[in-house]
Design an enzyme around this catalytic site. Sequence first.
Site, mmCIF file in Angstrom:
data_model
loop_
_atom_site.group_PDB
_atom_site.id
_atom_site.type_symbol
_atom_site.label_atom_id
_atom_site.label_comp_id
_atom_site.label_asym_id
_atom_site.label_seq_id
_atom_site.Cartn_x
_atom_site.Cartn_y
_atom_site.Cartn_z
ATOM 1 N N LEU A 322 0.821 -1.211 0.000
ATOM 2 C CA LEU A 322 0.000 0.000 0.000
ATOM 3 C C LEU A 322 0.858 1.265 0.000
ATOM 4 O O LEU A 322 0.350 2.359 -0.261
ATOM 5 C CB LEU A 322 -0.933 0.009 1.210
ATOM 6 N N HIS A 323 2.148 1.106 0.304
ATOM 7 C CA HIS A 323 3.080 2.235 0.247
ATOM 8 C C HIS A 323 3.795 2.303 -1.106
ATOM 9 O O HIS A 323 4.768 3.044 -1.257
ATOM 10 C CB HIS A 323 4.128 2.116 1.355
ATOM 11 N N ALA A 324 3.301 1.498 -2.086
ATOM 12 C CA ALA A 324 3.897 1.412 -3.422
ATOM 13 C C ALA A 324 5.286 0.794 -3.347
ATOM 14 O O ALA A 324 5.566 0.008 -2.444
ATOM 15 C CB ALA A 324 3.918 2.791 -4.098
#
EC number: 2.3.1.250
Length: 444
Positions: A322-324
Amino acid sequence: MDHHLDPNLDNLFEMYGESVEECATQVANGTLLTLLQMLVLVWMFFLVWRLSLPPRIQTFLHIAMTTLTVAWFSPKKLESVMIFHTFSLISLFCAVQKLNGYRILGLNIMLLIALQNICSRANADDYFLTLRGVLMMHIMRLSTASFAIVDSNVRSISFDQLTLYLEYIYFPPFIIFGPYVTFDQFVKMREKKWTRFEEQLGVFVQGSVLIFIGITLAIISSCYVDFFEPGSQFVEDALTAMSFRCSHYFICLSTQAFAMFLGSKIVVANPVNIEFSRSTLQTVSEWNRPFHTYLHENIFKRRFFQSTALNVLLTFAVSALLHARDYQMWLTLLALGFIAYSETVFRKRIADRFSMCVAAKPCSVRANRRICKHKHASFSKRVLIINLFFMILSMYHLVFTGMTFTDDYAAIGYPFSHTWTIWGTHYYSSFIVSFAFLALSKII
């Protein structure tokens, strides 16, 4: 573990002035100005809910104000708005088509990483980092709405239901900072009835105190830590980790105040429970409670694997993605997952083998009384000593995992080698301890 929820946060936390006093004054002014802008949105929609506007008008107002909010807080306004709504349209189309919620979550993560690659090729890494936190929170809301739509088991969604989902996704006060709230929490917050003035006054006072504490911690993070001269490398590492945590607490306490003003009772984070946690497992769960709730409800509890270890790993992997493509965040979150898992297994083994109340989680409480069947309860001397040892160890793990968040690459992203190099200065001690716990849990 992420504090990049505000596009201007890195600028807010830059050190100003040549003295602690000048720095503190300017950081306080900068953070207060940003919070006041968000508070305008909070009070605006507090009044909007009381006006009982027609659903169409209210939904349009949510979408319009969200668009303006994203543009206001973003350096590239038009591009940011287009990107934000692209994620929304794709996810909502898939949700209405009853596509599995996990596929929608996976699709959004792929879009986020693709956007990062495009920004990287355009030498706009700093722009992506300013937008990442907003998109991460947006993806969480979109996937939550998708799960709710799919789980509703209705063939077609009514207009009233759709407007409620849109209001949840496009809620301006929570777009930039957060916090994440579940769909049910949002509905309860929206429908809350304020009956007494004393109640509203009490909430205002509590929220104001949280904001004051948050700004104080932001000042500590930006000024006092940087001006302090460490006497050793360990002290410097501890201060770096503390600076990261203080900036995180600033975000958490501020967003908790926003939610409180709107009628929600959610707790985003309690710094005391993190700094003096019983275990690393408690540290992880207390770090950001709404984020932990999202992962626990939508990933861990679904039990994709028979093995608890694999489910823990998957949960932390989704959290990392989700933080890439952030190698430092990936390594930090996976490291925390491994550390928490190994400690939990070891402490459970000790608790069962020697009948001591030393598990990662304390025994359950019923009717305000702790139900403990261990021979050596929580106030036994040996139990107190063992739990104190693990509390100190959790404090060290906070230093170990937080000391990598230096200012060197904060604006453009940390390279893969950065984390390993800094961990190497501590001889990867947290990992060695964790492997030792796993080995001992097999021997005892």
